[in-house]
Motif scaffolding. Structure first.
Motif, PDB file in Angstrom:
ATOM      1  N   PRO A 114      53.346  18.887  -1.439  1.00 54.77           N
ATOM      2  CA  PRO A 114      52.780  20.275  -1.512  1.00 54.77           C
ATOM      3  C   PRO A 114      52.417  20.768  -0.038  1.00 54.77           C
ATOM      4  O   PRO A 114      52.031  19.826   0.811  1.00 54.77           O
ATOM      5  N   SER A 115      52.508  22.083   0.070  1.00 55.79           N
ATOM      6  CA  SER A 115      52.072  22.448   1.536  1.00 55.79           C
ATOM      7  C   SER A 115      50.603  22.413   1.956  1.00 55.79           C
ATOM      8  O   SER A 115      50.374  21.982   2.973  1.00 55.79           O
ATOM      9  N   THR A 116      49.778  22.258   0.930  1.00 59.15           N
ATOM     10  CA  THR A 116      48.404  21.853   1.098  1.00 59.15           C
ATOM     11  C   THR A 116      48.049  20.726   0.436  1.00 59.15           C
ATOM     12  O   THR A 116      48.447  20.274  -0.792  1.00 59.15           O
ATOM     13  N   ARG A 117      47.281  19.830   0.878  1.00 56.05           N
ATOM     14  CA  ARG A 117      46.847  18.353   0.312  1.00 56.05           C
ATOM     15  C   ARG A 117      45.318  18.696  -0.178  1.00 56.05           C
ATOM     16  O   ARG A 117      44.558  17.757  -0.146  1.00 56.05           O
ATOM     17  N   ARG A 118      45.056  19.846  -1.038  1.00 55.43           N
ATOM     18  CA  ARG A 118      43.739  20.057  -1.469  1.00 55.43           C
ATOM     19  C   ARG A 118      44.031  20.557  -2.953  1.00 55.43           C
ATOM     20  O   ARG A 118      44.869  21.289  -3.346  1.00 55.43           O
ATOM     21  N   VAL A 119      43.163  20.323  -3.912  1.00 52.60           N
ATOM     22  CA  VAL A 119      43.300  20.786  -5.298  1.00 52.60           C
ATOM     23  C   VAL A 119      41.829  21.229  -5.389  1.00 52.60           C
ATOM     24  O   VAL A 119      40.787  20.534  -5.474  1.00 52.60           O
ATOM     25  N   GLY A 120      41.597  22.625  -5.346  1.00 54.15           N
ATOM     26  CA  GLY A 120      40.267  23.238  -5.347  1.00 54.15           C
ATOM     27  C   GLY A 120      39.546  22.818  -3.998  1.00 54.15           C
ATOM     28  O   GLY A 120      40.069  22.910  -2.807  1.00 54.15           O
ATOM     29  N   THR A 121      38.401  22.186  -4.227  1.00 55.18           N
ATOM     30  CA  THR A 121      37.771  21.678  -3.141  1.00 55.18           C
ATOM     31  C   THR A 121      37.945  20.127  -2.853  1.00 55.18           C
ATOM     32  O   THR A 121      37.085  19.317  -2.092  1.00 55.18           O
ATOM     33  N   LYS A 122      38.956  19.593  -3.883  1.00 56.75           N
ATOM     34  CA  LYS A 122      39.112  18.046  -3.586  1.00 56.75           C
ATOM     35  C   LYS A 122      40.345  17.675  -2.778  1.00 56.75           C
ATOM     36  O   LYS A 122      41.309  18.345  -2.932  1.00 56.75           O
ATOM     37  N   LEU A 123      40.332  16.348  -2.470  1.00 61.23           N
ATOM     38  CA  LEU A 123      41.557  15.868  -1.434  1.00 61.23           C
ATOM     39  C   LEU A 123      42.558  15.549  -2.542  1.00 61.23           C
ATOM     40  O   LEU A 123      42.221  14.630  -3.629  1.00 61.23           O
ATOM     41  N   PHE A 124      43.671  15.828  -2.193  1.00 58.14           N
ATOM     42  CA  PHE A 124      44.942  15.379  -3.157  1.00 58.14           C
ATOM     43  C   PHE A 124      45.836  14.491  -2.082  1.00 58.14           C
ATOM     44  O   PHE A 124      45.910  14.896  -0.987  1.00 58.14           O
ATOM     45  N   SER A 125      46.293  13.410  -2.866  1.00 60.64           N
ATOM     46  CA  SER A 125      46.964  12.468  -2.116  1.00 60.64           C
ATOM     47  C   SER A 125      48.462  11.958  -2.875  1.00 60.64           C
ATOM     48  O   SER A 125      48.287  11.824  -3.945  1.00 60.64           O
ATOM     49  N   TRP A 136      50.697  -0.344  -2.195  1.00 56.90           N
ATOM     50  CA  TRP A 136      50.832   1.142  -2.331  1.00 56.90           C
ATOM     51  C   TRP A 136      50.060   1.561  -0.842  1.00 56.90           C
ATOM     52  O   TRP A 136      49.469   0.815  -0.241  1.00 56.90           O
ATOM     53  N   GLU A 137      50.839   2.282  -0.355  1.00 59.41           N
ATOM     54  CA  GLU A 137      50.856   3.057   1.154  1.00 59.41           C
ATOM     55  C   GLU A 137      50.973   4.369   1.442  1.00 59.41           C
ATOM     56  O   GLU A 137      51.585   5.076   0.637  1.00 59.41           O
ATOM     57  N   ALA A 138      50.412   5.080   2.269  1.00 61.09           N
ATOM     58  CA  ALA A 138      50.582   6.499   2.541  1.00 61.09           C
ATOM     59  C   ALA A 138      52.076   6.502   3.053  1.00 61.09           C
ATOM     60  O   ALA A 138      52.568   5.651   3.644  1.00 61.09           O
ATOM     61  N   LEU A 139      52.433   7.714   2.504  1.00 65.38           N
ATOM     62  CA  LEU A 139      54.006   8.118   2.732  1.00 65.38           C
ATOM     63  C   LEU A 139      54.307   7.854   4.360  1.00 65.38           C
ATOM     64  O   LEU A 139      53.616   8.448   5.057  1.00 65.38           O
ATOM     65  N   ALA A 140      55.530   7.307   4.525  1.00 61.08           N
ATOM     66  CA  ALA A 140      56.047   7.278   5.866  1.00 61.08           C
ATOM     67  C   ALA A 140      57.640   7.420   6.135  1.00 61.08           C
ATOM     68  O   ALA A 140      58.266   6.993   5.051  1.00 61.08           O
ATOM     69  N   ALA A 141      58.101   7.899   7.117  1.00 63.92           N
ATOM     70  CA  ALA A 141      59.372   8.011   7.122  1.00 63.92           C
ATOM     71  C   ALA A 141      60.078   6.737   7.462  1.00 63.92           C
ATOM     72  O   ALA A 141      59.354   6.033   7.845  1.00 63.92           O
ATOM     73  N   GLN A 149      52.390   7.175  -6.759  1.00 66.26           N
ATOM     74  CA  GLN A 149      51.255   7.685  -7.309  1.00 66.26           C
ATOM     75  C   GLN A 149      50.412   8.720  -6.458  1.00 66.26           C
ATOM     76  O   GLN A 149      50.444   8.751  -5.502  1.00 66.26           O
ATOM     77  N   ALA A 150      49.936   9.857  -7.436  1.00 62.16           N
ATOM     78  CA  ALA A 150      49.409  10.914  -7.041  1.00 62.16           C
ATOM     79  C   ALA A 150      47.971  10.868  -7.242  1.00 62.16           C
ATOM     80  O   ALA A 150      47.552  10.203  -8.409  1.00 62.16           O
ATOM     81  N   GLY A 151      47.041  11.134  -6.405  1.00 69.86           N
ATOM     82  CA  GLY A 151      45.617  11.251  -6.968  1.00 69.86           C
ATOM     83  C   GLY A 151      44.619  12.357  -6.153  1.00 69.86           C
ATOM     84  O   GLY A 151      45.252  12.932  -5.456  1.00 69.86           O
ATOM     85  N   VAL A 152      43.703  12.755  -6.985  1.00 64.05           N
ATOM     86  CA  VAL A 152      42.635  13.663  -6.640  1.00 64.05           C
ATOM     87  C   VAL A 152      41.322  13.133  -6.671  1.00 64.05           C
ATOM     88  O   VAL A 152      40.823  12.443  -7.629  1.00 64.05           O
ATOM     89  N   GLN A 153      40.333  13.395  -5.692  1.00 69.18           N
ATOM     90  CA  GLN A 153      39.179  12.940  -5.942  1.00 69.18           C
ATOM     91  C   GLN A 153      38.287  13.337  -7.117  1.00 69.18           C
ATOM     92  O   GLN A 153      38.378  14.304  -7.431  1.00 69.18           O
ATOM     93  N   LEU A 154      37.616  12.571  -7.766  1.00 71.89           N
ATOM     94  CA  LEU A 154      36.807  12.937  -8.942  1.00 71.89           C
ATOM     95  C   LEU A 154      35.568  13.416  -8.524  1.00 71.89           C
ATOM     96  O   LEU A 154      35.048  14.614  -9.123  1.00 71.89           O
ATOM     97  N   ALA A 155      35.072  13.439  -7.313  1.00 73.33           N
ATOM     98  CA  ALA A 155      33.881  14.288  -6.927  1.00 73.33           C
ATOM     99  C   ALA A 155      33.648  14.138  -5.459  1.00 73.33           C
ATOM    100  O   ALA A 155      34.455  13.163  -4.799  1.00 73.33           O
ATOM    101  N   ASN A 156      32.980  15.004  -4.757  1.00 71.26           N
ATOM    102  CA  ASN A 156      32.556  14.960  -3.410  1.00 71.26           C
ATOM    103  C   ASN A 156      31.446  15.703  -3.247  1.00 71.26           C
ATOM    104  O   ASN A 156      30.742  16.002  -4.180  1.00 71.26           O
ATOM    105  N   ARG A 157      30.866  15.890  -2.207  1.00 78.99           N
ATOM    106  CA  ARG A 157      29.591  16.692  -2.041  1.00 78.99           C
ATOM    107  C   ARG A 157      29.452  18.374  -2.467  1.00 78.99           C
ATOM    108  O   ARG A 157      28.707  18.937  -2.406  1.00 78.99           O
ATOM    109  N   VAL A 158      30.692  18.714  -2.807  1.00 80.07           N
ATOM    110  CA  VAL A 158      31.027  20.034  -2.948  1.00 80.07           C
ATOM    111  C   VAL A 158      30.645  20.100  -4.626  1.00 80.07           C
ATOM    112  O   VAL A 158      30.072  21.132  -5.411  1.00 80.07           O
ATOM    113  N   GLY A 159      30.908  18.978  -5.449  1.00 80.62           N
ATOM    114  CA  GLY A 159      30.735  18.775  -6.791  1.00 80.62           C
ATOM    115  C   GLY A 159      31.899  17.979  -7.350  1.00 80.62           C
ATOM    116  O   GLY A 159      32.515  17.412  -6.812  1.00 80.62           O
TER     117      GLY A 159
END
Length: 357
Positions: A114-125, A136-141, A149-159
């Motif tokens: 996706p064009s943005t690596r965020r889901v709301g205020t959380k990091l999407f990877s 498992w590793e970060a995608l590379a050419a 596997q896709a993931g989104v943070q459960l929490a950060n300092r925003v909530g």
């Protein structure tokens, strides 16, 4: 001219002279202290230093004096380099596995992100499973991946992650899976949102940003005066005017300590004439490994700067911090470190740096 007139004229001249001298003395007395150009190299020589910036998403606090001696680097030779392994972790992320019928190139996977690596205020990877290394590793050419596997943070300092953000995570992950011809499987939303709330509650209780305030006893300080004294302890200019940082021993990790003062004074046309009566010396506890002895260095730096600059160390309310209070803060901090260790979120770890961001 009579003797009386001469006397009055003399008295008047003396009075004017006294006023001029007094005003000059007062001006000098209250002028901001200036850096000594003969004691240290010009500040410009250190401006090439760059404040470390984490790749993780950037963002509660509690305020918490023997001369400072820099901690020897030999004490930290066991510290590892910044973790370059997989970023996603089931401890702090919602994970969705994406299966594919045949290997997919890294180039195709990158193009499908996706064009943005965020889901709301959380990091999407998104990560790929590289069969050659079995990791498992970060995608590379130039790579070929057998699963994702896709993931989104459960929490950060925003909530905590909420229902809407979880739904957005599902939409983004499914779109990626469709683009690479894969099939995604998701965990239960209610369970993950509940897990996010629990993690957020733990993080809120165990978050700490310690801050000392150094206040001038008499004459105020100029920005250059603060820079000069802080530079002797290893601080370098930060990215933002009015900020200096003490870099970590391992390049790329967050700064150990930071100094912040009036940005307007730092950016003034003539900073030497900008009086500063206080500045903050801070430590972001979860971001810094306890092996770096951050609190010891915070305390020693504060005492050293106060002694050299004729200042006093206080809390955020202006109360002078006693030795007993500083000792108690140190004990409380050790308990905080222990609690983070027990949760496998040790201060300074990649997981802690992401969670407390």
């Amino acid at each position: 001219m009579s003797s009386l007139q001469l006397s009055l004229a003399a008295i008047g001249a003396l009075t004017v002279g006294a006023v001029v001298v007094y005003n000059y003395w007062t001006s000098r007395k209250h002028a901001p202290r200036q850096a000594d150009p003969h004691r240290d190299p010009p500040l410009e020589s250190s401006l090439n230093a760059i404040e470390p910036v984490l790749d993780a998403d950037p963002a509660v606090s509690s305020s918490m004096t023997e001369p400072f001696e820099p901690v020897l680097q030999d004490n930290f030779t066991h510290l590892s380099q910044p973790d370059r392994k997989t970023q996603l972790d089931a401890l702090i992320d919602v994970l969705a596995v994406i299966e594919v019928d045949q290997p997919v190139s890294g180039d195709a996977a990158l193009a499908a992100l996706p064009s943005t690596r965020r889901v709301g205020t959380k990091l999407f990877s998104v990560e790929g499973f590289f069969q050659v290394t079995g990791q498992w590793e970060a995608l590379a050419a130039g790579r070929r991946y057998n699963a994702f596997q896709a993931g989104v943070q459960l929490a950060n300092r925003v909530g905590a992650l909420n229902n809407i953000e979880f739904s957005e995570f599902v939409v983004k992950t499914q779109a990626f899976a469709d683009a690479i011809g894969g099939s995604a499987s998701f965990s239960d939303m209610l369970e993950e949102v509940a897990r996010a709330k629990e993690l957020d509650q733990f993080a809120s209780v165990h978050d700490a940003q310690l801050s000392f305030t150094l206040c001038a006893r008499t004459a105020a300080w100029s920005p250059g005066y603060i820079h000069q004294h802080a530079a002797r302890l290893g601080f370098v200019p930060g990215v933002i005017p009015g900020r200096m940082v003490l870099p970590a021993l391992v390049q790329g990790l967050p700064a150990v300590l930071s100094i912040t003062f009036d940005t307007h004074a730092a950016m003034a046309e003539d900073p030497d004439l900008s009086p500063i009566r206080s500045f903050a010396l801070s430590l972001d506890v979860p971001q810094t490994a306890r092996e770096e002895q951050p609190y010891v260095r915070l305390r020693e730096a504060a005492v050293s700067l106060a002694a050299q600059m004729d200042g006093v160390v206080t809390d955020g309310e202006g109360q002078v911090l006693s030795e007993a209070t500083l000792d108690q803060i140190g004990l409380d901090l050790q308990q905080l470190y222990d609690a983070l260790d027990a949760r496998e979120l040790s201060a300074g770890s990649p997981q802690a740096r992401r969670l407390f961001s």
